[in-house]
Design a protein around this motif. Structure first.
Motif, PDB file in Angstrom:
ATOM      1  N   SER A 141       0.822  -1.210   0.000  1.00 42.05           N
ATOM      2  CA  SER A 141       0.000   0.000   0.000  1.00 42.05           C
ATOM      3  C   SER A 141       0.857   1.260   0.000  1.00 42.05           C
ATOM      4  O   SER A 141       0.566   2.228  -0.707  1.00 42.05           O
ATOM      5  N   LEU A 142       1.924   1.247   0.788  1.00 45.65           N
ATOM      6  CA  LEU A 142       2.807   2.417   0.849  1.00 45.65           C
ATOM      7  C   LEU A 142       3.561   2.597  -0.466  1.00 45.65           C
ATOM      8  O   LEU A 142       3.795   3.728  -0.909  1.00 45.65           O
ATOM      9  N   LEU A 143       3.938   1.500  -1.100  1.00 45.93           N
ATOM     10  CA  LEU A 143       4.606   1.584  -2.397  1.00 45.93           C
ATOM     11  C   LEU A 143       3.647   2.081  -3.471  1.00 45.93           C
ATOM     12  O   LEU A 143       4.010   2.886  -4.342  1.00 45.93           O
ATOM     13  N   ALA A 144       2.401   1.606  -3.431  1.00 46.51           N
ATOM     14  CA  ALA A 144       1.404   2.039  -4.415  1.00 46.51           C
ATOM     15  C   ALA A 144       1.113   3.537  -4.279  1.00 46.51           C
ATOM     16  O   ALA A 144       0.907   4.234  -5.284  1.00 46.51           O
ATOM     17  N   ALA A 145       1.105   4.030  -3.044  1.00 47.34           N
ATOM     18  CA  ALA A 145       0.806   5.446  -2.803  1.00 47.34           C
ATOM     19  C   ALA A 145       2.005   6.352  -3.067  1.00 47.34           C
ATOM     20  O   ALA A 145       1.850   7.577  -3.096  1.00 47.34           O
ATOM     21  N   GLY A 146       3.190   5.764  -3.258  1.00 49.22           N
ATOM     22  CA  GLY A 146       4.392   6.565  -3.435  1.00 49.22           C
ATOM     23  C   GLY A 146       4.987   7.062  -2.144  1.00 49.22           C
ATOM     24  O   GLY A 146       5.940   7.858  -2.163  1.00 49.22           O
ATOM     25  N   ASP A 147       4.457   6.622  -1.015  1.00 48.30           N
ATOM     26  CA  ASP A 147       5.025   7.011   0.275  1.00 48.30           C
ATOM     27  C   ASP A 147       6.375   6.343   0.511  1.00 48.30           C
ATOM     28  O   ASP A 147       7.225   6.879   1.236  1.00 48.30           O
ATOM     29  N   LEU A 148       6.566   5.175  -0.063  1.00 47.25           N
ATOM     30  CA  LEU A 148       7.850   4.489  -0.100  1.00 47.25           C
ATOM     31  C   LEU A 148       8.171   4.190  -1.561  1.00 47.25           C
ATOM     32  O   LEU A 148       7.267   4.082  -2.397  1.00 47.25           O
ATOM     33  N   LEU A 149       9.462   4.040  -1.873  1.00 43.04           N
ATOM     34  CA  LEU A 149       9.884   3.734  -3.234  1.00 43.04           C
ATOM     35  C   LEU A 149      10.553   2.363  -3.275  1.00 43.04           C
ATOM     36  O   LEU A 149      11.470   2.087  -2.501  1.00 43.04           O
ATOM     37  N   HIS A 150      10.078   1.516  -4.196  1.00 42.23           N
ATOM     38  CA  HIS A 150      10.714   0.228  -4.430  1.00 42.23           C
ATOM     39  C   HIS A 150      12.003   0.456  -5.217  1.00 42.23           C
ATOM     40  O   HIS A 150      12.081   1.367  -6.047  1.00 42.23           O
ATOM     41  N   PRO A 151      13.036  -0.360  -5.003  1.00 43.70           N
ATOM     42  CA  PRO A 151      14.298  -0.124  -5.717  1.00 43.70           C
ATOM     43  C   PRO A 151      14.190  -0.194  -7.234  1.00 43.70           C
ATOM     44  O   PRO A 151      14.874   0.561  -7.935  1.00 43.70           O
ATOM     45  N   PHE A 152      13.363  -1.084  -7.779  1.00 44.03           N
ATOM     46  CA  PHE A 152      13.353  -1.205  -9.238  1.00 44.03           C
ATOM     47  C   PHE A 152      11.958  -1.314  -9.851  1.00 44.03           C
ATOM     48  O   PHE A 152      11.831  -1.511 -11.060  1.00 44.03           O
ATOM     49  N   LEU A 153      10.901  -1.205  -9.042  1.00 36.67           N
ATOM     50  CA  LEU A 153       9.542  -1.261  -9.569  1.00 36.67           C
ATOM     51  C   LEU A 153       8.828   0.067  -9.313  1.00 36.67           C
ATOM     52  O   LEU A 153       8.920   0.635  -8.221  1.00 36.67           O
ATOM     53  N   SER A 154       8.091   0.538 -10.311  1.00 39.07           N
ATOM     54  CA  SER A 154       7.359   1.786 -10.163  1.00 39.07           C
ATOM     55  C   SER A 154       6.121   1.580  -9.303  1.00 39.07           C
ATOM     56  O   SER A 154       5.652   0.453  -9.098  1.00 39.07           O
ATOM     57  N   SER A 155       5.567   2.674  -8.815  1.00 36.99           N
ATOM     58  CA  SER A 155       4.371   2.592  -7.979  1.00 36.99           C
ATOM     59  C   SER A 155       3.191   2.027  -8.764  1.00 36.99           C
ATOM     60  O   SER A 155       2.295   1.400  -8.186  1.00 36.99           O
ATOM     61  N   HIS A 156       3.180   2.220 -10.083  1.00 42.36           N
ATOM     62  CA  HIS A 156       2.061   1.733 -10.912  1.00 42.36           C
ATOM     63  C   HIS A 156       1.906   0.222 -10.818  1.00 42.36           C
ATOM     64  O   HIS A 156       0.797  -0.299 -10.949  1.00 42.36           O
ATOM     65  N   TYR A 157       2.989  -0.467 -10.609  1.00 45.45           N
ATOM     66  CA  TYR A 157       2.906  -1.921 -10.506  1.00 45.45           C
ATOM     67  C   TYR A 157       2.048  -2.340  -9.312  1.00 45.45           C
ATOM     68  O   TYR A 157       1.361  -3.362  -9.346  1.00 45.45           O
ATOM     69  N   MET A 159      -0.573 -10.448  -7.434  1.00 46.17           N
ATOM     70  CA  MET A 159      -0.301 -11.541  -8.340  1.00 46.17           C
ATOM     71  C   MET A 159      -0.370 -10.974  -9.748  1.00 46.17           C
ATOM     72  O   MET A 159      -1.444 -10.767 -10.305  1.00 46.17           O
ATOM     73  N   ASN A 160       0.778 -10.648 -10.295  1.00 47.87           N
ATOM     74  CA  ASN A 160       0.793  -9.978 -11.567  1.00 47.87           C
ATOM     75  C   ASN A 160       2.135 -10.174 -12.234  1.00 47.87           C
ATOM     76  O   ASN A 160       3.166 -10.246 -11.567  1.00 47.87           O
ATOM     77  N   THR A 161       2.129 -10.269 -13.528  1.00 42.89           N
ATOM     78  CA  THR A 161       3.354 -10.352 -14.292  1.00 42.89           C
ATOM     79  C   THR A 161       3.872  -8.943 -14.554  1.00 42.89           C
ATOM     80  O   THR A 161       3.144  -8.078 -15.018  1.00 42.89           O
ATOM     81  N   ILE A 162       5.137  -8.735 -14.264  1.00 42.91           N
ATOM     82  CA  ILE A 162       5.719  -7.413 -14.442  1.00 42.91           C
ATOM     83  C   ILE A 162       5.865  -7.116 -15.928  1.00 42.91           C
ATOM     84  O   ILE A 162       6.293  -7.952 -16.718  1.00 42.91           O
ATOM     85  N   GLU A 163       5.504  -5.889 -16.294  1.00 45.22           N
ATOM     86  CA  GLU A 163       5.637  -5.421 -17.662  1.00 45.22           C
ATOM     87  C   GLU A 163       6.845  -4.487 -17.755  1.00 45.22           C
ATOM     88  O   GLU A 163       7.294  -3.935 -16.749  1.00 45.22           O
ATOM     89  N   PRO A 164       7.371  -4.290 -18.964  1.00 48.33           N
ATOM     90  CA  PRO A 164       8.540  -3.406 -19.104  1.00 48.33           C
ATOM     91  C   PRO A 164       8.327  -2.019 -18.514  1.00 48.33           C
ATOM     92  O   PRO A 164       9.253  -1.431 -17.951  1.00 48.33           O
ATOM     93  N   SER A 165       7.105  -1.484 -18.624  1.00 49.10           N
ATOM     94  CA  SER A 165       6.844  -0.137 -18.126  1.00 49.10           C
ATOM     95  C   SER A 165       6.918  -0.052 -16.609  1.00 49.10           C
ATOM     96  O   SER A 165       6.974   1.047 -16.050  1.00 49.10           O
ATOM     97  N   HIS A 166       6.909  -1.191 -15.927  1.00 46.45           N
ATOM     98  CA  HIS A 166       6.972  -1.195 -14.466  1.00 46.45           C
ATOM     99  C   HIS A 166       8.403  -1.100 -13.951  1.00 46.45           C
ATOM    100  O   HIS A 166       8.612  -0.839 -12.764  1.00 46.45           O
ATOM    101  N   VAL A 167       9.388  -1.347 -14.808  1.00 48.47           N
ATOM    102  CA  VAL A 167      10.777  -1.406 -14.367  1.00 48.47           C
ATOM    103  C   VAL A 167      11.354   0.001 -14.280  1.00 48.47           C
ATOM    104  O   VAL A 167      11.168   0.829 -15.174  1.00 48.47           O
ATOM    105  N   GLN A 168      12.075   0.265 -13.201  1.00 55.34           N
ATOM    106  CA  GLN A 168      12.658   1.575 -12.931  1.00 55.34           C
ATOM    107  C   GLN A 168      14.179   1.468 -12.984  1.00 55.34           C
ATOM    108  O   GLN A 168      14.761   0.499 -12.515  1.00 55.34           O
ATOM    109  N   ASP A 169      14.842   2.486 -13.567  1.00 53.00           N
ATOM    110  CA  ASP A 169      16.307   2.504 -13.553  1.00 53.00           C
ATOM    111  C   ASP A 169      16.811   2.596 -12.116  1.00 53.00           C
ATOM    112  O   ASP A 169      16.276   3.347 -11.294  1.00 53.00           O
ATOM    113  N   PRO A 225      11.065   8.362  -0.197  1.00 56.93           N
ATOM    114  CA  PRO A 225      11.543   9.013  -1.422  1.00 56.93           C
ATOM    115  C   PRO A 225      12.781   9.866  -1.196  1.00 56.93           C
ATOM    116  O   PRO A 225      13.662   9.931  -2.064  1.00 56.93           O
ATOM    117  N   GLU A 226      12.857  10.540  -0.046  1.00 56.66           N
ATOM    118  CA  GLU A 226      14.037  11.359   0.237  1.00 56.66           C
ATOM    119  C   GLU A 226      15.308  10.525   0.318  1.00 56.66           C
ATOM    120  O   GLU A 226      16.416  11.040   0.075  1.00 56.66           O
TER     121      GLU A 226
END
Length: 619
Positions: free
Chosen positions: A14-30, A49-59, A605-606
């Motif tokens: 939930s925190l990752l989806a809201a952008g309150d925390l950042l995943h190292p390589f997956l965007s919040s949209h995932y 339960m979802n297959t990651i798409e290219p647009s979900h990957v973060q540099d 995020p900081e």
């Protein structure tokens, strides 16, 4: 990808989806709107339960490290040819059966090649038919702790739409491009930079990691080594609990400590990773230039040679003496075991390295004008050293890779917090020096003049005939960001929690924002129950099992090496705000002096958002 079903794992999602925390390589949209219901421990929980798409990957910082290795001539990197799921190091991996492995690997590889092209120029083929990125000079500048929020807080941003009025960093930064590794700490990041691998692979995901070599047997002494707390960013690699060298506690080589080899070794030792036409000349395609100011001590003793035992030292006042490299620096530039004389290579590799040591700011000057002035001056010395080396290489027709590291603004922020005026002075000074660096590289005549001070640059009028831009690029980033922790947000673990633990890897400067907790045997469930009944801990921290954190991909998309897993213990407590787990004396000291501290290590995020400032000639 299937995320774990525990309550705190669901909170993490939930925190990752809201952008309150950042995943190292997956965007919040995932993490948004991709939930199904699953049953865990008799209760209904949410999971993804979802297959990651290219647009979900973060540099990520790992991708940047890999792209630099590629630009320096490394032909292959870890996991380039291996399946994620085929790694049998441990059974817990972030790659379940529904993970679209080919899509993920292809997207990560594509992004790394894209970064390499942006940094090293459009890919071409060398005389052997292998890929080569032809940029003549690549400069990588790492400013410790200078996350995007620190830059935004420190440099001037004009409200006008006229970008010419923006600060130099604001003009060139791509703030949404890059994320730090987790934990967002210097050991994890610098070892990632050296190996181009994730913290779950390279063995240094944090400070003071608990480990032990060997197995004890009844009634026998000296069968196994002692329990240690590994600390690598110091004068020597040591057990921080005893002060002994790691080599005295059962770690026979640095590959026992850093379980992934550095990519520099692929250049300097593994001849298969060097270009054939360069092997014939007994040299690599890029001269490697290391300029460092780590922690204010002189643990990096420069020397010359392919295994790092002897490299030329350009430190001011060193008079050309040859000195042995320190533990970490020597391992980083490719030496497998610096203690072994038999592993030293031939002297024809002596030109591979050029190193210079810059001075460091004294701790007792932090918070004073002298502290910031010294930090800027010493960084300026590093820039001048880099310019001098590049000018010499330009005269000789050499290709170069320069790595300039400064411990600032991190060192200032740990003592003063992020918002202090002296921190702003340091960041603005670094910005000014990098702008000067880039301006000089923009004119070959000015570079070769050797007069790099600001007055000479400002007064210089380039010749219309001889003026020519150097074929060089500069990349500026940080290992992590920072937040300010006021004394009231520093807390200690309660006694009933400590009673369940053998080791609590906590501390106000970073480890307490991602605390590794090693339980006493059999007390894992008791710890979880006690944690959940403590309202302050439950509100401000996520308590994940380490296996859950691995499955969530926090340590990277690869399976964790079995040598790394014991160092993380049973649980990881991740701060969701500013609350930080500190040692009792740290809390007492900070509260007594009402002193704020800068800290990092969690997923805010900081802490996770780091700059990507790329200065490159027009294509």
């Amino acid at each position: 990808m299937v995320l774990p079903c525990s309550e705190d794992a669901a909170r993490l999602r939930s925190l990752l989806a809201a952008g309150d925390l950042l995943h190292p390589f997956l965007s919040s949209h995932y993490f948004v709107d991709r939930t199904v219901t699953c049953r865990a421990e008799g209760a209904m929980k949410e999971a993804i339960m979802n297959t990651i798409e290219p647009s979900h990957v973060q540099d990520n910082f790992v991708d940047l490290a890999a792209s630099l290795a590629i630009c320096c001539g490394v032909d292959s990197l870890p996991n380039d040819n291996d399946s994620y799921s085929s790694d049998s190091s441990i059974s817990i991996c972030p790659m379940p059966s529904n993970w679209n492995e080919s899509v993920v690997k292809s997207e990560i590889h594509r992004r790394r090649l894209q970064l390499a092209s942006e940094i090293g120029g459009q890919k071409t083929l060398d005389s052997s038919g292998k890929d080569w990125y032809p940029r003549r000079h690549i400069v990588f500048i790492l400013c410790d702790g200078m996350g995007n929020s620190v830059i935004e807080n420190s440099v001037d941003h004009m409200s006008t739409n006229d970008t010419d009025q923006d600060s130099f960093f604001a003009k060139h930064n791509q703030p949404c491009r890059l994320r730090a590794v987790f934990p967002s700490t210097t050991p994890a990041a610098l070892t990632t930079l050296a190996t181009a691998t994730w913290p779950g692979r390279h063995g240094m995901p944090g400070w003071n990691l608990r480990d032990k070599k060997g197995c004890d047997l009844p009634g026998q002494n000296c069968v196994a080594g002692p329990v240690v707390q590994l600390r690598v960013l110091a004068e020597h690699i040591i057990d921080d609990s005893s002060g002994k060298l790691a080599s005295e506690t059962g770690f026979q080589s640095w590959d026992d400590v850093f379980v992934e080899v550095p990519w520099a070794r692929k250049i300097y030792v593994d001849k298969n990773a060097c270009r054939p036409e360069i092997q014939e000349k007994n040299k690599i395609k890029r001269k490697m230039i290391y300029i460092n100011a780590y922690n204010g001590d002189d643990y990096q003793n420069w020397s010359q040679g392919d295994n790092g035992t002897e490299r030329s030292d350009k430190s001011e006042g060193n008079n050309g003496r040859k000195r042995s490299a320190s533990d970490f620096s020597e391992w980083q530039i490719g030496n497998e075991n610096f203690q072994s004389e038999t592993q030293r290579h031939q002297q024809h590799h002596s030109t591979l390295f050029e190193t210079a040591k810059i001075e460091e700011t004294a701790y007792d000057t932090l918070g004073t004008p002298k502290g910031s002035a010294d930090a800027i001056k010493f960084f300026r010395d590093g820039v001048d050293s880099a310019l001098s080396s590049i000018a010499n290489a330009e005269k000789n027709g050499d290709f170069t890779f320069t790595y300039l590291y400064t411990a600032h603004p991190d060192k200032h922020m740990h003592s003063l917090g992020v918002e202090h005026d002296e921190v702003k002075n340091v960041v603005q000074g670094i910005e000014s020096e990098i702008e000067r660096f880039w301006r000089i590289l923009g004119d070959r005549e000015l570079l070769l003049m050797g007069k790099y001070d600001s007055n000479s640059v400002d007064l210089y009028i380039p010749s219309t005939e001889e003026s020519k831009r150097i074929d060089a690029s500069i990349i500026v980033t940080a290992d992590h960001g920072h937040i300010t922790i006021p004394p009231e947000d520093m807390m200690t673990l309660p006694d009933d929690i400590l009673a369940c633990l053998e080791y609590a890897n906590v501390g106000v400067w970073g480890t307490g924002r991602h605390a590794y907790l090693h339980c006493r045997a059999g007390l894992q469930s008791m710890l979880q129950r006690r944690w959940q009944t403590n309202s302050e801990l439950r509100e401000h921290f996520l308590l994940l099992t380490v296996n859950e954190a691995i499955e969530c991909g926090l340590f990277g998309p690869d399976c964790m090496r079995w040598q790394v897993r014991p160092r993380l213990g049973d649980f990881i407590a991740i701060s969701t705000g500013r609350k930080t787990l500190a040692k009792p004396f740290e809390v007492d000291r900070c509260q007594h002096y009402c002193k704020c501290q800068g800290a990092h290590g969690s997923l805010l995020p900081e802490e996770m958002s780091i700059p990507f400032i790329l200065l490159a000639p027009p294509n």
